[in-house]
Design a protein around this motif. Sequence first.
Motif, PDB file in Angstrom:
ATOM      1  N   ALA A  29       0.805  -1.222   0.000  1.00 18.45           N
ATOM      2  CA  ALA A  29       0.000   0.000   0.000  1.00 18.45           C
ATOM      3  C   ALA A  29       0.838   1.271   0.000  1.00 18.45           C
ATOM      4  O   ALA A  29       0.435   2.279  -0.573  1.00 18.45           O
ATOM      5  CB  ALA A  29      -0.940   0.001   1.211  1.00 18.45           C
ATOM      6  N   THR A  30       1.996   1.229   0.647  1.00 19.41           N
ATOM      7  CA  THR A  30       2.773   2.457   0.813  1.00 19.41           C
ATOM      8  C   THR A  30       4.166   2.419   0.221  1.00 19.41           C
ATOM      9  O   THR A  30       4.799   3.460   0.080  1.00 19.41           O
ATOM     10  CB  THR A  30       2.935   2.791   2.316  1.00 19.41           C
ATOM     11  N   GLY A  31       4.669   1.219  -0.085  1.00 18.96           N
ATOM     12  CA  GLY A  31       6.049   1.103  -0.542  1.00 18.96           C
ATOM     13  C   GLY A  31       7.037   1.176   0.600  1.00 18.96           C
ATOM     14  O   GLY A  31       8.243   1.216   0.389  1.00 18.96           O
ATOM     15  N   LEU A  32       6.545   1.188   1.840  1.00 19.30           N
ATOM     16  CA  LEU A  32       7.400   1.287   3.023  1.00 19.30           C
ATOM     17  C   LEU A  32       7.362  -0.006   3.816  1.00 19.30           C
ATOM     18  O   LEU A  32       6.386  -0.734   3.791  1.00 19.30           O
ATOM     19  CB  LEU A  32       6.935   2.436   3.915  1.00 19.30           C
ATOM     20  N   SER A  33       8.429  -0.263   4.556  1.00 14.15           N
ATOM     21  CA  SER A  33       8.501  -1.438   5.412  1.00 14.15           C
ATOM     22  C   SER A  33       8.770  -1.003   6.844  1.00 14.15           C
ATOM     23  O   SER A  33       9.531  -0.068   7.096  1.00 14.15           O
ATOM     24  CB  SER A  33       9.636  -2.354   4.946  1.00 14.15           C
ATOM     25  N   SER A  34       8.147  -1.705   7.791  1.00  9.22           N
ATOM     26  CA  SER A  34       8.436  -1.442   9.202  1.00  9.22           C
ATOM     27  C   SER A  34       9.056  -2.658   9.872  1.00  9.22           C
ATOM     28  O   SER A  34       9.272  -2.659  11.079  1.00  9.22           O
ATOM     29  CB  SER A  34       7.146  -1.038   9.935  1.00  9.22           C
ATOM     30  N   SER A  54       2.669  -1.592  -8.861  1.00 10.50           N
ATOM     31  CA  SER A  54       2.224  -0.825 -10.032  1.00 10.50           C
ATOM     32  C   SER A  54       1.149   0.187  -9.676  1.00 10.50           C
ATOM     33  O   SER A  54       1.168   1.320 -10.143  1.00 10.50           O
ATOM     34  CB  SER A  54       1.718  -1.777 -11.116  1.00 10.50           C
ATOM     35  N   GLU A  55       0.193  -0.207  -8.815  1.00  5.99           N
ATOM     36  CA  GLU A  55      -0.884   0.706  -8.446  1.00  5.99           C
ATOM     37  C   GLU A  55      -0.347   1.908  -7.685  1.00  5.99           C
ATOM     38  O   GLU A  55      -0.799   3.035  -7.889  1.00  5.99           O
ATOM     39  CB  GLU A  55      -1.933  -0.024  -7.603  1.00  5.99           C
ATOM     40  N   LEU A  56       0.614   1.680  -6.810  1.00  2.06           N
ATOM     41  CA  LEU A  56       1.220   2.776  -6.068  1.00  2.06           C
ATOM     42  C   LEU A  56       2.004   3.681  -7.014  1.00  2.06           C
ATOM     43  O   LEU A  56       1.991   4.905  -6.877  1.00  2.06           O
ATOM     44  CB  LEU A  56       2.133   2.227  -4.967  1.00  2.06           C
ATOM     45  N   LEU A  57       2.645   3.084  -8.002  1.00  2.00           N
ATOM     46  CA  LEU A  57       3.400   3.856  -8.975  1.00  2.00           C
ATOM     47  C   LEU A  57       2.490   4.800  -9.758  1.00  2.00           C
ATOM     48  O   LEU A  57       2.883   5.927 -10.070  1.00  2.00           O
ATOM     49  CB  LEU A  57       4.138   2.909  -9.924  1.00  2.00           C
ATOM     50  N   VAL A  58       1.276   4.375 -10.069  1.00  2.00           N
ATOM     51  CA  VAL A  58       0.318   5.250 -10.754  1.00  2.00           C
ATOM     52  C   VAL A  58       0.063   6.490  -9.899  1.00  2.00           C
ATOM     53  O   VAL A  58       0.102   7.623 -10.390  1.00  2.00           O
ATOM     54  CB  VAL A  58      -1.009   4.517 -11.057  1.00  2.00           C
ATOM     55  N   ASN A  59      -0.192   6.293  -8.619  1.00  2.00           N
ATOM     56  CA  ASN A  59      -0.458   7.429  -7.738  1.00  2.00           C
ATOM     57  C   ASN A  59       0.754   8.350  -7.621  1.00  2.00           C
ATOM     58  O   ASN A  59       0.616   9.571  -7.573  1.00  2.00           O
ATOM     59  CB  ASN A  59      -0.901   6.941  -6.366  1.00  2.00           C
TER      60      ASN A  59
END
Length: 134
Positions: A29-34, A54-59
């Motif tokens: 969802a965010t491209g981030l890791s915790s 890919s969906e995050l890249l569009v945003n």
Amino acid sequence: MKYAAKLREDAGRLAGQWDDPIEQHLTAATGLSSAAGGPERNGRPGRTGGLPASELLVNRAIEALTRAGVDRMRPEPLADALRAEWGYPDLTADELKKRLKDAGVGSPVPLGEIDGMANPRGYKLDALKAAGSL
């Protein structure tokens, strides 16, 4: 700390040792890791260095065009902007085109005159918005 890490390792609970659906959702969802306190081990989520979904890249492409104040952009400068803004050194124009197509944006379309070029192909903000979730 070493003892605690050994206990967690023996239990199979160190980052990367088990299927973590919450971490998978956060990363997608965010491209981030915790995981394990984030990539910098400072307790904050951060980029893991991989390419975004890919969906995050569009945003993120929508954000890049909006920040640039344009309604269309060729793949090369868009990939450059996304690499600079989001820190994905492996994102090439070809990879960007593939991922945007996979996300439902389609292939680059004629843009009319842009950047001193007569009708290069690229992406229009409206098409990105139609495929994105912003």
